[in-house]
Design a protein around this motif. Structure first.
Motif: not given
Length: 293
Positions: A11-12, A14-19, A22, A24, A32
Motif C-alpha cells: 500500500s505504501i 502504491d501510494k508512492k507510485t500515484h503521489t 495526485l 499533492l 515530487q
C-alpha cells in the motif's frame, strides 16, 4: 484485524507510485521529482528499507490494537451480567453437532462455512422463566426450532446435546429445567359477518385468490406471537377485523390444551405451555353470516 506486513508495504509502494499523479500540494517540485527517481527494485535499496521499517512499525501497531481488542472483549465477557437475556443469547448460540473449545463457552468456527454454522444453530426460539417451588428457585428454558416454517420441539438427541452444552456454559449451581414440547392446540367457535361482495358463504374469496382467508389470518396471528407470549383474544379479534371481506368477527368460544390433557376454556388470555400454539382445524367451527350493510 491487522493487515499483513506485505499488504502494508504494498500500500505504501502504491501510494508512492500515484503521489505525482495526485498532485499533492504538500510536496515541492523537487520532492515530487525525488519520488519519481526512486525506481530501484532492489530489496536493499535505502528507500525500500525505509518502506519496510515504516511498514513494520504500522504492522506492529495494528497487532497491538488486535491484542487490545481481544483483552477488552475478554474483560467484557468476564463481567457480563448473567441475566435472562444472557441465558437466552447462550441458548441461541448453541451449535448442534459441534463441541465448545475446551475450558471456554464458545466455539471455534474459523474453519467452518457460514452456511454450516447457521445450519447448526437449530434453536430459533427461547424463553427464560424464573420459577420458585417450595422456596427453591430455578430457571425454566422453553425451546423450539423451526421446520418448514413451523415451530417444532427439539428431538431427544438434540435436547441431550443442548443440556450438555448448557452444563458447561451456565453458572455453576444453577438448576435449569428444560422444556421443548409439541405445540399447544387452540380450538375456536367463531361467527364471521362478512361482505358478500368479497367472500362466499364458505369464507372463500370470490376473486379466487384465497380459499381460507380467515383461517390463514388466525395462523399468521399465532405465528407472529412472541414465543411464550400471551394470547389475548381481543387482539385476535382486532387482527381478524383487518381481513378484507370480514365485517364483524366474533369469538364465541375459545379452548386450549397441551399434551394429552382435555380442552379447557380460555377466558381472555392464555400462555401456551409449549410456548407456541397451532389452530385445531378439525375441531374449530366458523359460522359465516352475510352482512349487507
Amino acid at each position: 484485524m491487522a493487515r499483513t506486513l506485505n499488504d502494508i508495504q504494498q500500500s505504501i509502494l502504491d501510494k508512492k507510485t500515484h503521489t505525482v499523479e495526485l498532485g499533492l500540494k504538500v510536496l515541492t517540485t523537487n520532492e515530487q521529482s525525488t519520488l519519481t527517481d526512486l525506481t530501484s527494485t532492489s530489496k536493499v535499496a535505502i528507500w525500500r528499507l525505509w518502506v519496510y521499517i515504516v511498514a513494520f512499525a504500522i504492522w506492529t501497531l495494528e497487532k497491538l490494537f488486535d491484542i487490545h481488542i481481544m483483552e477488552t472483549d475478554k474483560k467484557i465477557a468476564e463481567n457480563e451480567i448473567h441475566n435472562f437475556l444472557w441465558y437466552k443469547k447462550k441458548a441461541l448460540l448453541f451449535q448442534y453437532g459441534y463441541a465448545l473449545v475446551s475450558q471456554t463457552d464458545y466455539y471455534n468456527n474459523s474453519d467452518i462455512e457460514v452456511s454450516e454454522i447457521l445450519k447448526s444453530k437449530i434453536i430459533k426460539h427461547v424463553a427464560v422463566i424464573r420459577k420458585i417451588i417450595n422456596g427453591h428457585g430455578f430457571l425454566e428454558l422453553k425451546l423450539a426450532k423451526e421446520e418448514n416454517g413451523q415451530l417444532v420441539p427439539l428431538t431427544t438427541p438434540e435436547m441431550e446435546a443442548f443440556k450438555a452444552y448448557m452444563f458447561l456454559v451456565a453458572d455453576a449451581g444453577t438448576y435449569i429445567q428444560y422444556i421443548s414440547l409439541p405445540h399447544d392446540s387452540l380450538k375456536l367457535v367463531l361467527e364471521i359477518q362478512y361482505d358478500p361482495q368479497i367472500l362466499w358463504q364458505d369464507g372463500t374469496r370470490k376473486d379466487g385468490t384465497d380459499n381460507t382467508p380467515v383461517i390463514n389470518a388466525i395462523n399468521e396471528f399465532l405465528y407472529t406471537l412472541e414465543f411464550n407470549g400471551e394470547l389475548i383474544l381481543t387482539k385476535l379479534t382486532d387482527y381478524l377485523q383487518n381481513v378484507e371481506g370480514v365485517k364483524i368477527p366474533k369469538i364465541r368460544e375459545t379452548y386450549s390444551k397441551y399434551g394429552n390433557f382435555d380442552y379447557e376454556i380460555i377466558d381472555e388470555t392464555y400462555i401456551a405451555r409449549a410456548g407456541y400454539m397451532r389452530l385445531d382445524l378439525d375441531n374449530t367451527i366458523i359460522n359465516y353470516i352475510p352482512r349487507e350493510l
